[in-house]
Structure formats: structure tokens, C-alpha cells
Design a protein around this motif. Structure first.
Motif, short mmCIF file in Angstrom:
data_model
loop_
_atom_site.label_atom_id
_atom_site.label_comp_id
_atom_site.label_asym_id
_atom_site.label_seq_id
_atom_site.Cartn_x
_atom_site.Cartn_y
_atom_site.Cartn_z
N GLY A 1 1.49 3.20 12.98
CA GLY A 1 0.92 2.71 11.74
C GLY A 1 -0.07 3.91 10.88
O GLY A 1 -0.99 2.89 10.27
N ALA A 2 0.34 4.80 11.33
CA ALA A 2 -1.36 5.43 10.92
C ALA A 2 -1.31 5.75 9.41
O ALA A 2 0.05 5.50 8.60
N SER A 3 -2.07 5.86 8.81
CA SER A 3 -1.93 6.14 7.16
C SER A 3 -1.03 7.80 6.41
O SER A 3 -1.83 8.24 7.19
N ASN B 1 2.88 3.27 2.94
CA ASN B 1 1.75 4.33 3.34
C ASN B 1 1.28 4.21 5.18
O ASN B 1 0.99 4.54 5.92
N LYS B 2 2.73 3.20 5.08
CA LYS B 2 2.45 3.54 7.04
C LYS B 2 2.93 3.49 7.81
O LYS B 2 4.36 3.03 7.61
N THR C 1 0.43 -1.04 -0.04
CA THR C 1 -0.05 -0.21 0.25
C THR C 1 0.80 1.28 -0.38
O THR C 1 1.61 0.98 0.83
#
Lengths: 383, 102
Positions: free
Chosen positions: B47-49, B41-42, B26
Motif C-alpha cells: 500500500g505504499a504511495s 497510486n497504491k 488516487t
């Protein structure tokens, strides 16, 4: 089909990624620290007279430093991630983060620095009445710590007796800092007398780091000093007072949850408090509770009270880069028994639950369940 | 290395990001004026987008929406801890389309 797609590229798929690990959504999660901030006009409606007619604005409180200069998000104050002031708003955040149950803490900024105790007590009562009448009926997933005037133990005790029997109040919210007298002092026994037999947990939450009345805080300059590290020292001092002044000998069933005071100091604390106690227990007999009970020593080693009576919420967790070190720290600090998950939403250092399930080498399935919900279930008989 | 067709250039607004699944990854893709940047993306922290993050420092950095971890768009490196770096990917325009190489 356009020229590009005909030329054989694979198509990437636009997505809206969920930052919450799917495993979190599949497990039970109890968030033990969520700051709930009803709109001031709503709370004002619940104020008793003569306060309602005389207090038009949220009472002035002591000067407060917030994270805006540190995180460069102007205008949001402490609520970096939003504001929830109704039951529906709180539920929306719970669903966003995969939490099943929440313990709402009073979110108003530092009410304990309201100078007038009668005004503060009236404000606490208004907040608690709002919770009972408008928030708790929204969902059984919503629990809360009641708000009390901790500076005045008799006033706090009266409020605990007034609303403490509501089943969705699961505890009593207090704060610790270098600006508060330790709530472990015998002076605060009226609070513990009122809680006795009600299965209410005392929450001791970091607070009051704003820079007045304290030479140490006057010397600080940054958010990291004030918020990142001062609460660790304060938590240690307040926990030591509870244990060494015999709080848990007088109230053996009283449970306490420390919040935002850090956790990794626990291993040293447990060793050190026992070491000093065994060598120098003589003045234990001179503390108020021991004088009244005619007892010379504590009934257990100090560290044993932690295992029996005290738990620690996890946010803001810090995780070392070396996984081996993380595993050691979890073991040394008895995380599987002592840690209770919390988000601290919406404050700047808010934690989602991802970290609990994304280190399976250090936090096995059993410990994941314990941290995310099991330890809180054992701590709170009302959940 | 596989090339993925993302979208048309004008489907990503200036200063904004979008996330794409490209194979098993991602990837967040941001546009700053006429330049495009792509990175994992992480967020490395919790681990936020990152696709929900904010462009900062005059278009030089991307800030995580949760805890403000800030990374250089070009290198992916954290501005205060260069040892922490988001993996970056090459993104190029072909005609009005964007192609991501992963």
C-alpha cells in the motif's frame, strides 16, 4: 480560466497521499521491533575507560551481506528506509507510521560478532546508558530492549542487573542464527536468572546470517536465501531448544518474543514437536536442567509452552493471494493469541500496519486489536 | 470514462511523480522525458504511495519506495510477476495541459 478548464473537464486535485491506512491511525499500535542506531560518536562518549581512549571507531565486526545488491539501493546498507538515533527521530517515524508505542532494538549491525567480549560488554553498557540518559526522557512512548553481551552469560546477567530496573527497558535483546549457540541451552541460565522477577521479555531476533563459519551460509548466494529463508530454519532450531531443554519448566514465567524468523511454520512445528516428543521423550531426562531437577519429562506437551510463554512478531509478513488460505494460516498459527505487530523499520522488509486492517474477512476487529497492540500489552507488563 | 484536468505539463518534473485525486481514485502521474504515465497510486504489495517511487531501468519502470516492487510504466505489470499489475490510465496532453482519462 483557461480554454481547457472552460471546456468542461472535471478538475483532478493534487494530493499527497498518506500510505498508512487511516484505520491504523485510529487504533492503538505497538511496534515491537524498530532498529535504533545512535551515532557512533555519541555512543563512544558513553564508553567506559579504558575502551573510550582506545577505540576510536565502531569495532570491526564479521563480514556481513546486506540487501544493497538485491534492492539496488547503493550506500544505505541495512537501513533502507532511514536512520533514527535520537528520541526525536524515533518519534518522527512513529508518527509517520501511526505507531503509539515502540520497543527500540539496538540497531548496530551485528555487534555480537565483535570478537572481544570485554569490548562488546562495554559497548552494550554505553548503548544502554545512552538510552537511559538521552532517549527515554524524550517520551514515555519510547521503550527498548537492553543490549547485552549474550555470548558471555555472566556479563549479560551483570548488565541486566545493572540497568534492568529502568521501567522503559521492557526486555533483553538477543539474536539467533546458525552461528549462535541456542540461547535455550542451560549454559545461558545466568541470563534468565537475572531476568527472573523483573518482568523482562527475552527478544530472540534473527541475526548473524553473514557468511562465515558456516558451511550452509558459504553455499548461499542471494539475499533471499540468506535473509528470506535461513532465519526460518534457525528460529525453529532455537525455539525447539528452549522448549525441549526445559527452559520454561525452570523459568515458567519467562516470556520470549521471536522476531524475523517467520511465523507460518508454527502450525507444523507445534504438531511435529508434540509428535516426536510423545514417541521419544527418553533423552529429556539427560538435559542439564532436568538432571539438576531430577525430572524425567517436560511438565507439559511442547506445544503448550508456546501458547504460554512464546510470541512472534509479524514482520516480514507474507500473505497468500488466496484470502481463504490466509484465513486458514492465521487460524492454524493462532495469530489472534501469538502475533505481535512489528515494522522492523528501517530495514528493507519494513512493514506498515496496513495489512492487519485490510483483510477484514480474515482478520476481524478483535484480532486486529490483538495483533496491533493487545498481545504486546499482555506480553510486556512494563508497557 | 471521465476526463480530468490534471495540471500543466511543466508542473511535473522529468523523472518525478505527483498524485491526484480523480473522482474516487488516487492516481500517480509520472513524467519520463516528454512522456507521461498514469497508474493507481497504491502499491499492490503493502500500500505504499507509488508517486513517491523512483523511475528505474532507464525510464522503463517505476519502483515502489517501500519494498522495491518494480512495474513496467507502459503496462503496469510487475517485472518478475506479471500477474501483479498496477491499473494504468490514459494520460494525454492538450496544449500545455495534461488530461487524465479514468
Amino acid at each position: 480560466m483557461n480554454d481547457i478548464s472552460r471546456s468542461g473537464f472535471e478538475a483532478a486535485k493534487p494530493v499527497n497521499p498518506d500510505p498508512i491506512n487511516p484505520k491504523i491511525r485510529a487504533m492503538e499500535v505497538i511496534d515491537t521491533d524498530f532498529h535504533f542506531t545512535p551515532p557512533w560518536p555519541v555512543i563512544r562518549n558513553y564508553l567506559a575507560e579504558p575502551f573510550k581512549s582506545r577505540i576510536w571507531h565502531y569495532p570491526a565486526v564479521g563480514l556481513e551481506y546486506n540487501p544493497e545488491p538485491a534492492n539496488e539501493k547503493p550506500g544505505v546498507g541495512q537501513d533502507s528506509h532511514g536512520t533514527a538515533g535520537t528520541g526525536a527521530e524515533a518519534l518522527r517515524v512513529l508518527d509517520q507510521f501511526g505507531s503509539d508505542t515502540v520497543i527500540l532494538n539496538p540497531g548496530y549491525n551485528r555487534p555480537m560478532s565483535i570478537f572481544s567480549e570485554p569490548v562488546l560488554a562495554a559497548f552494550c553498557a554505553a548503548h544502554n546508558d545512552y538510552m537511559i540518559k538521552e532517549v527515554f526522557p524524550v517520551s514515555p512512548r519510547l521503550k527498548a530492549n537492553m543490549m547485552v553481551c549474550q555470548r558471555n552469560p555472566e556479563m549479560a546477567a551483570a548488565e541486566i542487573r545493572r540497568v534492568g530496573n529502568h521501567s522503559q527497558f521492557v526486555g533483553v535483546f538477543t539474536e539467533f542464527s546458525a552461528l549462535y549457540e541456542q540461547i535455550g541451552n542451560a549454559r545461558f541460565d545466568p541470563i534468565f536468572d537475572a531476568m527472573r522477577g523483573q518482568d523482562l521479555v527475552l527478544t530472540a531476533h534473527s541475526g548473524g546470517w553473514f557468511n562465515h563459519f558456516s558451511p550452509m551460509f558459504n553455499g548461499a548466494r542471494t539475499w533471499v536465501e540468506l535473509f528470506g529463508n535461513a532465519p526460518i530454519a534457525n528460529a525453529i532450531v532455537h525455539l525447539a531448544a528452549m522448549i525441549m531443554q526445559g527452559l520454561f519448566d525452570k523459568y515458567p514465567k519467562q516470556k520470549v518474543l521471536f522476531q524475523e524468523g517467520g511465523v507460518w511454520w508454527l502450525s507444523d512445528f507445534m504438531l511435529r514437536v508434540d509428535e516426536f516428543y510423545v514417541s521419544a521423550p527418553g533423552d529429556i531426562a539427560l538435559t542439564e536442567r532436568k538432571l539438576a531437577a531430577g525430572e524425567r519429562y517436560l511438565r507439559k506437551l511442547p506445544s503448550e509452552y508456546i501458547m504460554e510463554n512464546v510470541r512472534f512478531s509479524t514482520q516480514p509478513i507474507t500473505i497468500p493471494k488466496n484470502p481463504k488460505h490466509f484465513g486458514w494460516m492465521l487460524e492454524l498459527c493462532r495469530a489472534g493469541d501469538l502475533f505481535c505487530f512489528s515494522t522492523d523499520w528501517p530495514h528493507q522488509t519494513m512493514d506498515a500496519g496496513n495489512w492487519v486492517v485490510e483483510h477484514p474477512g480474515q482478520i476481524n476487529e478483535e484480532m486486529q486489536k490483538a495483533i496491533l497492540a493487545g498481545n504486546a500489552r499482555k506480553l510486556y507488563s512494563r508497557i | 470514462m471521465t476526463d480530468f484536468l490534471l495540471c500543466k505539463q511543466d508542473e511535473i518534473q522529468d523523472g518525478k511523480g505527483r498524485a491526484f485525486e480523480a473522482g474516487a481514485r488516487t492516481v500517480a502521474v509520472f513524467r519520463v522525458k516528454d512522456k507521461f504515465y498514469a497508474f493507481a497510486n497504491k502499491c499492490l504489495h503493502r500500500g505504499a504511495s507509488m508517486c513517491d517511487g523512483a523511475i528505474a531501468d532507464g525510464g522503463a519502470t517505476i519502483r515502489c519506495p517501500w519494498h522495491n516492487w518494480t512495474f513496467h510504466l507502459e503496462s503496469g505489470r510487475n517485472v518478475v510477476d506479471p500477474s501483479a499489475a498496477l491499473r494504468t490510465f490514459r494520460v494525454r496532453a492538450e496544449g500545455d495541459q495534461l488530461i487524465l482519462s479514468v
